[in-house]
Design a protein around this motif. Structure first.
Motif, mmCIF file in Angstrom:
data_model
loop_
_atom_site.group_PDB
_atom_site.id
_atom_site.type_symbol
_atom_site.label_atom_id
_atom_site.label_comp_id
_atom_site.label_asym_id
_atom_site.label_seq_id
_atom_site.Cartn_x
_atom_site.Cartn_y
_atom_site.Cartn_z
ATOM 1 N N LEU A 115 0.836 -1.205 0.000
ATOM 2 C CA LEU A 115 0.000 0.000 0.000
ATOM 3 C C LEU A 115 0.871 1.256 0.000
ATOM 4 O O LEU A 115 2.081 1.194 0.247
ATOM 5 N N GLU A 140 2.564 -0.708 3.934
ATOM 6 C CA GLU A 140 2.062 -1.974 4.484
ATOM 7 C C GLU A 140 1.969 -3.039 3.385
ATOM 8 O O GLU A 140 1.604 -2.724 2.253
ATOM 9 N N VAL A 141 2.253 -4.286 3.754
ATOM 10 C CA VAL A 141 2.167 -5.394 2.802
ATOM 11 C C VAL A 141 0.910 -6.214 3.124
ATOM 12 O O VAL A 141 0.725 -6.662 4.255
ATOM 13 N N LEU A 142 0.046 -6.401 2.137
ATOM 14 C CA LEU A 142 -1.158 -7.211 2.336
ATOM 15 C C LEU A 142 -1.112 -8.434 1.439
ATOM 16 O O LEU A 142 -0.615 -8.386 0.315
#
Lengths: 447, 447
Positions: A163, A167-169
């Protein structure tokens, strides 16, 4: 200013004029705006570092895959970094036993299919260009085989994304179905780099058909052609490709590839059968259907070479037209309508070309109701945009969409208020939620 | 308090005990919480009026279709209105020429298929129960034919929804593909009534296969059965159903339906072929594959009656088990894993049943890697939940999902943090965006 980023990512940030030049354009949109620098990311950390720098300096980031978009997706709209993902080109995992592969976003579809050799499986989504799989997911690309195998949304099982905030999703899972909560995977597919950067894809693979049968069928006029396509769709035959090219397209192909086809509208068909006997039966049924539909000429390809020649003709039709009219500019529409509305829209499109004094041809994925009118004009001719606008208006009135597979990018933004109505404002709110500072590919999809 | 709503919607708001009773439970979740009133909506305006009242009084709204959920989706979690959509049961439009139908949310899948008679088309998603199509979209339902035709996400082209604020959105279009902006249609599919109320669906229809061929194949053990399923998936055969039932399931079916099947694990297979000759060839290939895979008994259904008997056995297997153990409670798991992990998970599930001293059977959509363990226990036995928890943990470790088709509802909420990680917080933010006062089916998917 980019020096601080170069220090953070040594050897990975270029301001070389040639790099800026190639990252300021795509393959179809008539504009050129170079980025201030190109970041060649080699992994997640590089992307996070780039985004951290972007947040700090409030400089947007435009993801770049293979650059094969024709809607301006990769063209910066102001001072921006181009985030080139082509070095993230590893096929991370192939699991034939699960019919899936895991890849980095810079892997192209052809590279993936090379890597699958020997597994008996293939990745079916084929937009023509050797696009990157990350870019194909970002635009929800599809193509000639979508009528049978679906587009990217049906063939991407899971995504890893970063994002704007770093942040890693992980979205979705490597399974064939799930009902576990909101479908963020499909929200990111088709979001054109505006919600996050795709850093890994889990893809669905399919068995390579053992028995393939193709037909090239000419008709007297477009209405007959479209009705023949409908008959195939309703037959239950295992149709894997169902493509239409109009007579101008055929003329261009004849000239460009030295073919000798009748200069009439044509259907290119391909069937994927399970056994030799099924193939023969299905081939007979397909022939009967085409004869009933008023075919004036039918050629069946019996060998791999003949099939390759047939599909080369279809795949090269864009370049054939470009070759027929050197030095011109091209605009490709991408409308899709409910299938029965195809003949109406194709007729409308031809009439509109004549009315505006434009030259163009029609080709498309008729089994999906999706076709392209390639308009040829002098650079900057305002009639091309007028053609597109009026065609899209008619498409929307028929219940269709302004883009079946190319995405919105820059060119189709103006059509979205009419296509989506109040839903568009909610799309903007989702954009605002994930990217409050508008750092990810600003100016695409929305203004 | 509900009097003011009754005045606004005369004849449509019930507080009759029988209505409250039936709207406080579903078909599988062991809890009963009646709503304060049931609103029988007859159109968009009734829903908007209900939502306006709900906003005014801060009383939540729980949508209710056919009540066939087994995960507690329709059970209020505090004082709430049940919004019954069963009166919105009109098939608004059938357009065979576009392979689509438009329906209100209360239409059930069987009613739709009745309405399609004579068109040569059908709607393929079949979860077993005669669920409402609105409810099926809300949980992204799927079923026995999903291996060939996809689940709800692939077969809903467009939705009309009403948001908590009363706004009406049109999501998606009646076309086979689109890349025009964010995919809100798929965000709402599977959102379980927590983002908006589905008020209209545009559905994709498929040609009814003219030539159907089914097999019932028994194996010595579950591993052989799973491997045979894999061979079918890899063959390119036009498999339309591929279902597994274990030996306890077969025992229950024998008793419940008076059959005489070998009490061994079984695959139920169905193929949809395009021609008679293709059917024969495909049937031969399927038989060969099953023999190679170690089948101990193969029965082919040659007539419609035989096919109906075969699928009745599969479809009745839940009720067969219930009948085998009268007076007990049932918990159905719904895990899905990458296909090659099926044998591991099935073995794990059997071992876990024994370890916990529980009885249960396994049946599932093995072509999708999705299966159900039906656990039989005394009401309130904590071992059922322990079984579910441990099975899901193993599933997630294998890369799977806690729910392949039933949805989250109440029971599976606790598994989502592990399945989705940080993505879950973003789902909550999307919920907050669309429903800031938490008026739409609160307590489902999230706490």
């Amino acid at each position: 200013m980019v020096e601080s980023l170069q220090r953070r990512l040594p050897q990975k940030v270029s301001t070389a004029p040639a790099d800026l030049e190639t990252h300021g354009r795509d393959e179809g949109y008539p504009a050129h705006h170079p980025p201030i620098a190109v970041v060649y990311a080699e992994g997640l950390e590089d992307i996070q570092a780039t985004l951290a720098w972007a947040r700090e300096h409030r400089i947007p980031v435009v993801p770049f895959g293979a650059g094969t978009s024709i809607e301006g997706h990769v063209i910066p709209q102001g001072p921006a970094l181009s985030l080139d993902l082509s070095r993230m080109n590893r096929v991370l995992e192939v699991r034939p036993e699960d019919f899936l592969a895991v890849v980095e976003p810079g892997v192209t579809r052809k590279t993936l299919n090379e890597a699958l050799k020997g597994t008996g499986l293939f990745f079916p989504v084929d937009p023509g260009a050797d696009a990157s799989l990350g870019g194909m997911a970002a635009t929800n690309a599809s193509g000639t085989t979508t009528v049978r195998y679906g587009g990217m949304r049906q063939n991407v099982l899971a995504l890893q994304v970063v994002l704007a905030n770093g942040e890693v999703l992980e979205l979705g899972r490597g399974v064939r179905k799930t009902s576990a909560g909101y479908d963020l995977k499909d929200l990111f597919i088709g979001s054109e780099g505006t919600l996050g950067i795709i850093t890994r894809l889990t893809l669905k693979l399919h068995p390579i058909p053992e028995h393939i049968h193709t037909l090239r069928v000419f008709f007297e006029n477009l209405t007959d052609t479209a009705q023949a396509a409908y008959a195939v769709m309703a037959s239950g035959l295992p149709v894997a490709r169902l493509e239409l090219v109009d007579e101008i397209g055929i003329k261009a192909i004849n000239r460009y590839l030295g073919r000798n086809y009748p200069e009439k509208p044509v259907l290119f068909l391909e069937f994927h059968s399970s056994t030799r006997a099924a193939l023969e039966a299905e081939s007979r049924l397909a022939l009967e259907l085409m004869q009933e539909a008023g075919a004036i000429s039918i050629d069946a390809a019996h060998t791999q070479e003949e099939r390759t020649a047939q599909w080369e003709a279809r795949h090269q039709s864009y370049w054939a037209l470009v070759n027929l009219f050197p030095g011109k500019e091209y605009l490709s529409t991408d409308t899709a309508v409910p299938i029965s509305k195809m003949p109406d829209l194709v007729t409308y499109s031809n009439r509109l070309l004549r009315e505006l004094g434009l030259t163009g041809n029609i080709l498309g994925h008729v089994g999906d109701g999706n076709f392209h009118t390639l308009v040829v004009c002098e650079p900057g001719d305002p009639r091309a945009e007028e053609f597109s606008l009026r065609l899209v208006e008619h498409t929307l009135a028929l219940g269709g969409t302004c883009t079946g597979e190319h995405g919105v990018g820059l060119r189709k933004k103006k059509y979205l208020p009419k296509e989506h109505g109040p839903a568009l404002a909610w799309m903007r709110q989702i954009k605002q939620l994930f990217d409050p500072h508008n750092l990810l590919n600003p100016g695409k999809i929305f203004d």
